[in-house]
Design an enzyme around this catalytic site. Structure first.
Site: not given
Length: 105
Positions: A76-77, A22, A18, A41
């Site tokens: 992206w999901w 990112h 993860y 963000y």
């Protein structure tokens, strides 16, 4: 400006993946977020529970609401679905958090 916070969950054996995904955020995805009014963000991990805490500031709620329906966001999901808890459409399962306190200089 709107402040938003929510929780998600990454699979316990996928913390590193993860993080890496990112760190290599697709430039097109970053552009999409900025185009839809994202000012700030951040995502934080509670390693014990595998819960992710996300905080963002957006210019406008209606612009932010449009992100989910974009082709890039759905791509992206799909990319992230194997490493975190998701809904049937591969969107992350999220729990919105209510702001209880805020201070700014």
């Amino acid at each position: 400006m709107v402040r938003k916070a929510f929780k998600m969950k990454v699979y316990p054996d996928q913390h590193g993946e993860y993080y890496q995904r990112h760190q290599k955020l697709w430039p097109e995805m970053e552009h999409l977020l900025r185009e839809h009014g994202v000012l700030k963000y951040g995502i934080f991990l509670d390693e014990q529970s595998s819960e992710l805490f996300a905080y963002l500031e957006v210019e406008d709620q209606s612009k932010w609401d449009q992100v989910a329906s974009t082709e890039m966001n759905q791509k992206w999901w799909d990319y992230m679905a194997p490493i975190m808890e998701t809904n049937p459409d591969n969107s992350p399962i999220t729990q919105e958090l209510s702001e209880m306190f805020y201070i700014e200089k």
